[in-house]
Motif scaffolding. Structure first.
Motif, PDB file in Angstrom:
ATOM      1  N   THR A 294       0.820  -1.195   0.000  1.00 47.18           N
ATOM      2  CA  THR A 294       0.000   0.000   0.000  1.00 47.18           C
ATOM      3  C   THR A 294       0.862   1.255   0.000  1.00 47.18           C
ATOM      4  OG1 THR A 294      -1.655  -1.166   1.305  1.00 47.18           O
ATOM      5  CG2 THR A 294      -1.847   1.208   1.216  1.00 47.18           C
ATOM      6  N   HIS A 295       0.426   2.253  -0.744  1.00 48.57           N
ATOM      7  CA  HIS A 295       1.067   3.569  -0.753  1.00 48.57           C
ATOM      8  C   HIS A 295      -0.028   4.608  -0.538  1.00 48.57           C
ATOM      9  CE1 HIS A 295       2.837   7.043  -3.368  1.00 48.57           C
ATOM     10  NE2 HIS A 295       2.979   7.280  -2.078  1.00 48.57           N
ATOM     11  N   ARG A 296       0.023   5.285   0.624  1.00 48.14           N
ATOM     12  CA  ARG A 296      -1.020   6.260   0.971  1.00 48.14           C
ATOM     13  C   ARG A 296      -0.397   7.500   1.600  1.00 48.14           C
ATOM     14  NH1 ARG A 296      -5.837   3.428   2.131  1.00 48.14           N
ATOM     15  NH2 ARG A 296      -6.238   2.051   0.358  1.00 48.14           N
ATOM     16  N   PRO A 297      -0.961   8.685   1.335  1.00 47.11           N
ATOM     17  CA  PRO A 297      -0.545   9.881   2.088  1.00 47.11           C
ATOM     18  C   PRO A 297      -1.143   9.851   3.488  1.00 47.11           C
ATOM     19  CG  PRO A 297      -2.293  10.432   0.537  1.00 47.11           C
ATOM     20  CD  PRO A 297      -1.946   8.985   0.286  1.00 47.11           C
ATOM     21  N   ALA A 298      -0.453  10.489   4.407  1.00 51.05           N
ATOM     22  CA  ALA A 298      -0.915  10.524   5.797  1.00 51.05           C
ATOM     23  C   ALA A 298      -0.378  11.784   6.457  1.00 51.05           C
ATOM     24  CB  ALA A 298      -0.460   9.284   6.554  1.00 51.05           C
ATOM     25  N   HIS A 299      -0.927  12.084   7.630  1.00 50.17           N
ATOM     26  CA  HIS A 299      -0.415  13.157   8.472  1.00 50.17           C
ATOM     27  C   HIS A 299       0.111  12.529   9.761  1.00 50.17           C
ATOM     28  CE1 HIS A 299      -3.008  15.560   5.787  1.00 50.17           C
ATOM     29  NE2 HIS A 299      -2.120  16.506   6.002  1.00 50.17           N
ATOM     30  N   VAL A 300       1.165  13.129  10.294  1.00 50.30           N
ATOM     31  CA  VAL A 300       1.800  12.564  11.475  1.00 50.30           C
ATOM     32  C   VAL A 300       1.415  13.370  12.712  1.00 50.30           C
ATOM     33  CG1 VAL A 300       3.911  13.918  11.155  1.00 50.30           C
ATOM     34  CG2 VAL A 300       3.992  11.817  12.476  1.00 50.30           C
ATOM     35  N   VAL A 301       1.141  12.652  13.806  1.00 53.33           N
ATOM     36  CA  VAL A 301       0.871  13.265  15.101  1.00 53.33           C
ATOM     37  C   VAL A 301       1.859  12.663  16.099  1.00 53.33           C
ATOM     38  CG1 VAL A 301      -0.804  13.636  16.940  1.00 53.33           C
ATOM     39  CG2 VAL A 301      -1.581  13.519  14.560  1.00 53.33           C
ATOM     40  N   PRO A 302       2.870  13.425  16.519  1.00 46.81           N
ATOM     41  CA  PRO A 302       3.840  12.869  17.487  1.00 46.81           C
ATOM     42  C   PRO A 302       3.157  12.499  18.802  1.00 46.81           C
ATOM     43  CG  PRO A 302       4.684  14.881  16.469  1.00 46.81           C
ATOM     44  CD  PRO A 302       3.236  14.781  16.087  1.00 46.81           C
ATOM     45  N   LEU A 303       3.514  11.349  19.339  1.00 49.26           N
ATOM     46  CA  LEU A 303       2.985  10.902  20.626  1.00 49.26           C
ATOM     47  C   LEU A 303       3.991  11.103  21.750  1.00 49.26           C
ATOM     48  CD1 LEU A 303       1.265   7.565  19.512  1.00 49.26           C
ATOM     49  CD2 LEU A 303       0.259   9.851  19.706  1.00 49.26           C
ATOM     50  N   GLN A 304       5.224  11.409  21.384  1.00 49.87           N
ATOM     51  CA  GLN A 304       6.252  11.703  22.359  1.00 49.87           C
ATOM     52  C   GLN A 304       7.262  12.625  21.698  1.00 49.87           C
ATOM     53  OE1 GLN A 304       7.743   7.246  21.795  1.00 49.87           O
ATOM     54  NE2 GLN A 304       9.095   8.329  23.185  1.00 49.87           N
ATOM     55  N   SER A 305       8.092  13.253  22.469  1.00 57.58           N
ATOM     56  CA  SER A 305       9.054  14.195  21.914  1.00 57.58           C
ATOM     57  C   SER A 305      10.026  13.456  21.000  1.00 57.58           C
ATOM     58  CB  SER A 305       9.826  14.891  23.032  1.00 57.58           C
ATOM     59  OG  SER A 305       8.946  15.624  23.856  1.00 57.58           O
ATOM     60  N   PRO A 306      10.102  13.880  19.732  1.00 55.55           N
ATOM     61  CA  PRO A 306      10.988  13.169  18.804  1.00 55.55           C
ATOM     62  C   PRO A 306      12.449  13.456  19.105  1.00 55.55           C
ATOM     63  CG  PRO A 306      10.023  15.084  17.743  1.00 55.55           C
ATOM     64  CD  PRO A 306       9.373  14.971  19.098  1.00 55.55           C
ATOM     65  N   GLY A 307      13.282  12.447  18.940  1.00 55.35           N
ATOM     66  CA  GLY A 307      14.715  12.615  19.117  1.00 55.35           C
ATOM     67  C   GLY A 307      15.371  12.934  17.785  1.00 55.35           C
ATOM     68  N   PRO A 308      16.681  13.038  17.749  1.00 53.80           N
ATOM     69  CA  PRO A 308      17.390  13.299  16.495  1.00 53.80           C
ATOM     70  C   PRO A 308      17.289  12.110  15.554  1.00 53.80           C
ATOM     71  CG  PRO A 308      18.939  12.788  18.256  1.00 53.80           C
ATOM     72  CD  PRO A 308      17.596  12.901  18.892  1.00 53.80           C
ATOM     73  N   GLY A 309      17.698  12.331  14.310  1.00 54.67           N
ATOM     74  CA  GLY A 309      17.662  11.257  13.330  1.00 54.67           C
ATOM     75  C   GLY A 309      18.404  10.025  13.815  1.00 54.67           C
ATOM     76  N   GLY A 310      17.887   8.866  13.505  1.00 55.16           N
ATOM     77  CA  GLY A 310      18.475   7.615  13.954  1.00 55.16           C
ATOM     78  C   GLY A 310      17.856   7.074  15.212  1.00 55.16           C
ATOM     79  N   GLU A 311      17.080   7.903  15.950  1.00 52.42           N
ATOM     80  CA  GLU A 311      16.388   7.438  17.142  1.00 52.42           C
ATOM     81  C   GLU A 311      14.913   7.194  16.827  1.00 52.42           C
ATOM     82  OE1 GLU A 311      16.940   9.865  20.542  1.00 52.42           O
ATOM     83  OE2 GLU A 311      19.132   9.771  20.466  1.00 52.42           O
ATOM     84  N   SER A 312      14.290   6.321  17.599  1.00 55.60           N
ATOM     85  CA  SER A 312      12.894   5.950  17.359  1.00 55.60           C
ATOM     86  C   SER A 312      11.957   6.772  18.234  1.00 55.60           C
ATOM     87  CB  SER A 312      12.687   4.463  17.645  1.00 55.60           C
ATOM     88  OG  SER A 312      13.486   3.667  16.791  1.00 55.60           O
ATOM     89  N   ALA A 313      10.777   7.019  17.719  1.00 56.86           N
ATOM     90  CA  ALA A 313       9.752   7.748  18.470  1.00 56.86           C
ATOM     91  C   ALA A 313       8.387   7.211  18.070  1.00 56.86           C
ATOM     92  CB  ALA A 313       9.832   9.246  18.189  1.00 56.86           C
ATOM     93  N   ARG A 314       7.456   7.231  19.016  1.00 56.83           N
ATOM     94  CA  ARG A 314       6.087   6.804  18.718  1.00 56.83           C
ATOM     95  C   ARG A 314       5.318   7.956  18.085  1.00 56.83           C
ATOM     96  NH1 ARG A 314       5.410   4.805  24.754  1.00 56.83           N
ATOM     97  NH2 ARG A 314       6.736   2.945  24.728  1.00 56.83           N
ATOM     98  N   VAL A 315       4.644   7.663  17.005  1.00 58.18           N
ATOM     99  CA  VAL A 315       3.810   8.665  16.340  1.00 58.18           C
ATOM    100  C   VAL A 315       2.517   7.994  15.900  1.00 58.18           C
ATOM    101  CG1 VAL A 315       5.848   9.891  15.483  1.00 58.18           C
ATOM    102  CG2 VAL A 315       4.682   8.254  13.993  1.00 58.18           C
ATOM    103  N   GLN A 316       1.521   8.825  15.661  1.00 57.45           N
ATOM    104  CA  GLN A 316       0.276   8.333  15.075  1.00 57.45           C
ATOM    105  C   GLN A 316       0.189   8.819  13.640  1.00 57.45           C
ATOM    106  OE1 GLN A 316      -4.265   9.436  15.910  1.00 57.45           O
ATOM    107  NE2 GLN A 316      -3.484   7.950  17.419  1.00 57.45           N
ATOM    108  N   LEU A 317      -0.125   7.904  12.728  1.00 61.18           N
ATOM    109  CA  LEU A 317      -0.329   8.240  11.325  1.00 61.18           C
ATOM    110  C   LEU A 317      -1.826   8.293  11.067  1.00 61.18           C
ATOM    111  CD1 LEU A 317       2.387   5.956   9.696  1.00 61.18           C
ATOM    112  CD2 LEU A 317       2.562   8.386  10.238  1.00 61.18           C
TER     113      LEU A 317
END
Length: 652
Positions: A294-317
């Motif tokens: 599947t290929h779909r557009p989405a909007h992101v809603v951060p669920l926690q403060s994002p870290g720098p690139g290479g680190e993981s963070a929870r988000v809602q799509l």
């Protein structure tokens, strides 16, 4: 095993697959004319053990990365192809970023370069893969135009060896296939191809087409390019479907066991941005999401403060149209223009809520899902779920059929309405204690009242508890005689409301006045005036009479005689049996009362569990436990009139 190619355009991926298998995966006229792959191509080669090794040849053009991702979603082993003359190119880097697993590197076109250039490109590749988990991937230098070239032969032997050593995907789960191609075959109808992510599918079975929710029957199937009766996880399958038109299915859909998937527009994921992406996870930022095919557009809603690139963070799509996924499914995100890969991740909860998505309870649930995906089973989910988890939800979260759910030995399975809930004893016991404690407090606050009804006690004790599960809890407490059901009321066994001599004298005056009122009895203020007593005194005695079964309180300060309630219940039952239900207008005309009074009576029967509302009508509850009784009302056991029964039991 399924092998997928990856690499820059014109680096010889299709040529290499032809050298390894003898199959030309470019099937379109445009592909042959232009000399580049536009669509996914497929090839198969037999192994010594009788199994079949499958190849997915993906396009390398930058404008076709979405097609590349669709092909890479179901692979077991990736083959990175780098041309010795060009070296590492932009799509080489992006494909490495996309692939979660890399098995080997093929350095092609070595016949076009000198040995020094070959060493330079090999160093480039090692430098590209060095910072990643793919740094140990072996490199094979070869000329893909020659099937018997030593490098090609060595790569072929390596792939066959890896296929023999690779563990098969478990096929005990519910069936899921990611659709990457749909076509019509003359004389057969609709054919769908894709990689089986989980489970098994057999000829003759019915599958769901998701997210549309359509169903189709599997007329026949091919697994790894062979006719078969069974397709299983890890295989590429072609399913000939009956009962559905080609136009109803497209790339990005799923074929699945009807229990496996449910559509959702909100998916919580664990997302990792590439270290060099430069992306920021700002609220409502647009993204392109690739999940399965599947290929779909989405909007992101951060669920926690994002870290720098290479680190993981929870988000809602958040998607505009429904998607389907299971926890653990891999995904890729690209920028708003769909030109650059920003990162990837995996699904945590495919049925994410729109509200309270950052609450402590919600984040605890996501943490439990991460632990489940790490191999700790469903115990973490049950440990943090105050009210347990329905089995249907566990099925969708784990992909396991109900009979194979890995439930903890001590877990309780509670039947609640049409569903079964799974709870740990450490969660169930506090719920029971909360109900009993709330009932005890109610008696202490209003000792002259018989007790709350089932709905009121739930609102006092555990308002967030699912209604069906609450009714099961009350039933259990009643079976154990920890609570008593008296008519519509719940009370502790030791709680009893008694009428003093003066109360009984007043009750004998009030009873005939209420009975004489028929379907329109006097209000408390009118009764108080006629017996020359204060309203609160009359109200107190009538509430005590409710527990004795003599009267019913339809609304505040309006009490009906027991026999009138029985007659009204019979009228409702007859109308329901004749017309399938009774609405306020028909009930009003039958009684000859006003519309407001008719609604009050009907809502009373809903409240005590004799009926339930379905749109504009009220229908008898098939599970109603109101039983016919006869004789005078002499105590709590006689609190149910003829044709009517216990309100609490009826709510089960």
């Amino acid at each position: 095993m399924i092998i997928g190619t990856a690499g820059h355009i014109d680096h010889g991926k299709t040529t290499l697959v032809r050298a390894l298998t003898g199959v030309d995966t470019d099937r379109l006229k445009e592909e042959k004319a232009r000399g580049i792959s536009i669509e996914l191509g497929y090839a198969y080669t037999p192994l010594e053990n009788g199994e079949v090794l499958g190849f997915i040849d993906v396009p390398g053009h930058e404008r076709l990365v979405h097609t590349m991702v669709a092909g890479a979603c179901g692979i077991d082993f990736a083959l990175l192809v780098v041309a010795a003359d060009d070296g590492v190119m932009p799509q080489t880097r992006e494909h490495v970023a996309i692939l979660a697993l890399l098995g080997a590197v093929a350095l092609t076109k070595i016949d076009r370069v000198e040995r020094q250039r070959l060493g330079e490109v090999a160093a480039q590749v090692k430098g590209l893969l060095g910072p990643t988990a793919l740094k140990e991937a072996p490199l094979f230098a070869l000329d893909a135009t020659a099937a018997d070239h030593p490098g090609t032969t060595a790569l072929r032997e390596h792939l066959h060896q890896m296929a023999a050593q690779t563990r098969s995907r478990p096929d005990e789960g519910l069936f899921r296939l990611a659709v990457d191609r749909v076509f019509t075959l003359a004389g057969h109808g609709t054919v769908v191809t894709g990689t089986v992510f989980a489970g098994q599918v057999r000829t003759g079975e019915t599958v769901a087409i998701m997210p549309a929710g359509l169903t189709a029957r599997v007329r026949s199937l091919h697994a790894q390019n062979r006719a078969a009766d069974l397709g299983r996880a890890g295989e590429r399958c072609a399913l000939n479907l009956a009962g559905v038109d080609k136009s109803a299915i497209s790339r990005g859909d799923w074929l699945a066991d009807p229990r496996a998937l449910a559509p959702s527009t909100r998916i919580d994921v664990l997302l990792t941005l590439l270290a060099d992406s430069g992306a920021q996870l700002t609220s409502w930022a647009p993204l392109h999401v690739h999940l399965g095919t599947t290929h779909r557009p989405a909007h992101v809603v951060p669920l926690q403060s994002p870290g720098p690139g290479g680190e993981s963070a929870r988000v809602q799509l958040v998607f505009d149209t429904p998607m389907c996924a299971l926890p653990g499914d891999r995904l890729i995100v690209r920028d708003a223009q769909g030109r650059h890969t920003l990162g990837g991740g995996r699904v945590l909860d495919p049925f994410a809520p729109a509200r309270r998505r950052r609450s402590v309870e919600r984040l605890g649930f996501l943490a439990a899902l991460e632990r489940m995906l790490a191999g700790e089973g469903i115990t973490p989910l049950l440990q943090q779920a105050r009210f347990g988890v329905p089995i249907s939800e566990l099925v969708r979260l784990t992909g396991c059929p109900p009979e194979r759910l890995p439930l903890p030995t001590a877990a309780l399975t509670i039947a609640a309405g049409s569903e079964h809930w799974v709870l740990l004893p450490a969660r169930w016991q506090p719920l029971r204690a909360s109900a009993l404690s709330a009932l005890q407090r109610f008696h202490a606050d209003v000792p002259d009242e018989p007790g709350p009804d089932v709905g009121r006690l739930r609102r006092i004790a555990l308002p967030a508890m699912p209604a069906a599960l609450w009714r099961s809890l009350v039933d259990e407490l009643a079976r154990e005689r920890l609570v008593v059901l008296s008519g519509a009321w719940l009370h502790l066994p030791e709680h009893a409301v008694t009428l003093s001599a003066s109360d009984q004298t007043l009750a004998r005056k009030l009873q005939p006045l209420i009975a004489a009122g028929g379907f329109d009895p006097p209000w408390v203020r009118e009764l108080a005036a006629r017996v020359h007593e204060p309203e609160e005194r009359v109200r107190e005695v009538l509430r005590k009479q409710v527990t004795q079964g003599g009267v019913y309180q339809v609304v505040r300060d309006l009490f009906y005689d027991r026999e009138r309630i029985a007659e009204l219940a019979e009228i409702v039952g007859a109308a329901t049996r004749e017309h399938g239900g009774v609405n306020a207008a028909r009930f009003r005309d039958t009684l000859g009362t006003g519309r407001k009074r008719a609604i009050q009576i009907l809502e009373f029967f809903d409240r005590v569990g004799y009926t339930r509302r379905v749109r504009d009508a009220h229908v008898l509850r098939p599970d109603s436990a109101w039983r016919s009784t006869s004789g005078p009302a002499t105590g709590p056991a006689a609190a149910t009139p003829s044709g009517v029964s216990s309100a609490v039991s009826a709510r089960r």
